[in-house]
Design a protein around this motif. Structure first.
Motif, short mmCIF file in Angstrom:
data_model
loop_
_atom_site.label_atom_id
_atom_site.label_comp_id
_atom_site.label_asym_id
_atom_site.label_seq_id
_atom_site.Cartn_x
_atom_site.Cartn_y
_atom_site.Cartn_z
N PRO A 6 0.76 -1.44 0.08
CA PRO A 6 -0.05 0.05 -0.05
C PRO A 6 0.88 1.28 -0.09
O PRO A 6 1.88 1.10 0.36
N LEU A 7 0.27 2.33 -0.74
CA LEU A 7 1.04 3.47 -0.59
C LEU A 7 0.05 4.70 0.07
O LEU A 7 -1.20 4.43 0.17
N HIS A 8 0.88 5.63 0.83
CA HIS A 8 -0.03 6.64 1.34
C HIS A 8 0.47 7.90 1.00
O HIS A 8 1.39 8.15 0.16
N LEU A 9 -0.55 8.99 1.56
CA LEU A 9 0.00 10.28 0.98
C LEU A 9 0.19 10.97 2.33
O LEU A 9 -0.30 10.73 3.56
N LEU A 10 1.08 12.04 2.29
CA LEU A 10 1.50 13.01 3.32
C LEU A 10 1.09 14.44 3.01
O LEU A 10 1.22 14.90 1.92
N LYS A 11 0.49 15.10 3.98
CA LYS A 11 -0.03 16.00 3.61
C LYS A 11 -0.25 17.09 4.79
O LYS A 11 -0.57 16.71 5.73
N LEU A 12 0.19 18.62 4.65
CA LEU A 12 -0.28 19.34 5.67
C LEU A 12 -1.65 19.41 6.07
O LEU A 12 -2.32 19.73 5.10
N CYS A 13 -2.03 19.63 7.28
CA CYS A 13 -3.32 19.82 7.85
C CYS A 13 -3.40 21.51 8.22
O CYS A 13 -2.70 21.69 9.13
N VAL A 14 -4.28 22.14 7.53
CA VAL A 14 -4.21 23.64 7.69
C VAL A 14 -5.31 23.96 8.52
O VAL A 14 -6.44 23.51 8.37
N GLY A 15 -5.12 24.53 9.86
CA GLY A 15 -6.15 25.17 10.59
C GLY A 15 -6.23 24.64 11.68
O GLY A 15 -6.02 25.17 12.92
N PRO A 16 -6.27 23.21 12.04
CA PRO A 16 -6.46 22.58 13.36
C PRO A 16 -4.78 22.75 14.09
O PRO A 16 -3.90 22.63 13.44
N ALA A 17 -5.23 22.96 15.25
CA ALA A 17 -3.63 23.11 16.27
C ALA A 17 -3.59 21.52 16.68
O ALA A 17 -2.55 21.52 17.09
N GLY A 18 -4.37 20.71 16.70
CA GLY A 18 -3.93 19.14 17.06
C GLY A 18 -5.21 18.08 16.71
O GLY A 18 -5.95 18.76 15.78
N ILE A 19 -4.79 17.22 17.01
CA ILE A 19 -5.81 15.89 16.77
C ILE A 19 -7.46 16.27 16.98
O ILE A 19 -8.18 16.09 16.12
N GLY A 20 -7.61 16.68 18.08
CA GLY A 20 -8.82 17.04 18.67
C GLY A 20 -9.46 18.18 17.87
O GLY A 20 -10.79 17.85 17.39
N GLU A 21 -9.05 19.11 17.38
CA GLU A 21 -9.43 20.11 16.63
C GLU A 21 -9.88 19.46 15.14
O GLU A 21 -10.70 19.70 14.53
N LEU A 22 -8.87 18.59 14.73
CA LEU A 22 -9.38 17.94 13.19
C LEU A 22 -10.48 17.14 13.54
O LEU A 22 -11.34 17.22 12.61
N GLU A 23 -10.50 16.52 14.54
CA GLU A 23 -11.88 15.45 14.82
C GLU A 23 -13.08 16.55 14.77
O GLU A 23 -14.04 15.98 14.47
N GLU A 24 -12.89 17.55 15.62
CA GLU A 24 -14.08 18.55 15.59
C GLU A 24 -14.41 18.93 14.44
O GLU A 24 -15.62 18.90 13.92
#
Length: 150
Positions: A6-24
């Motif tokens: 399998p191959l994955h992608l790596l990407k910058l997550c703009v906006g959230p300051a942490g995993i919790g904010e991404l989940e929100e």
């Protein structure tokens, strides 16, 4: 399905300051999609279509770099190319709503996304595989990773 790893992608997550904010953010978007009668699956739109989509879809993940640290991933369910209203080709990454924390690793900024080979991907953080590391606060894991201690 491809016989390759399998191959994955790596990407910058703009906006959230942490995993919790991404989940929100994901939860808000899912709720809004349901309210509007749309497919609630999380979607990330990119400009470029991965040429190795067959090695990614259903087997790979998008690994998110948040505030300079690779922290988590979401499985990629589908990759759908489309043309936007301005006639520009784009791509929708249809993601699993579950965000999985991974062993943190510092990561320099970059444009767009990068391929990430399965052998280079960090391990998931769970009590079985990471022991006490999975129980640490995210901020402490991030600091220790930045210092090269984990």
């Amino acid at each position: 399905m491809s016989a390759r790893a399998p191959l994955h992608l790596l990407k910058l997550c703009v906006g959230p300051a942490g995993i919790g904010e991404l989940e929100e953010r994901i939860a808000r978007n899912v709720d809004e999609a349901r309210r509007l009668g749309r497919d609630p699956a999380p979607v990330h739109t990119t400009r470029m279509v991965p040429t190795r989509a067959g090695d990614i879809v259903g087997r790979g993940s998008i690994y998110w770099v948040i505030k300079g640290t690779l922290l988590c991933r979401q499985s990629i369910r589908a990759i759908t190319p489309f043309t936007d209203a301005d006639g520009i080709g784009r791509c929708r990454l249809i993601l699993d709503p579950v965000v999985t924390a991974v062993s943190p690793r510092p990561c320099r900024p970059f444009q767009g996304w990068r391929y990430l080979k399965a052998d280079d991907a960090p391990a998931d953080l769970d009590a079985r595989t990471a022991g006490g590391l999975a129980e640490m606060p995210e901020s402490l894991r991030r600091e220790l990773a930045g210092l090269g201690l984990i």
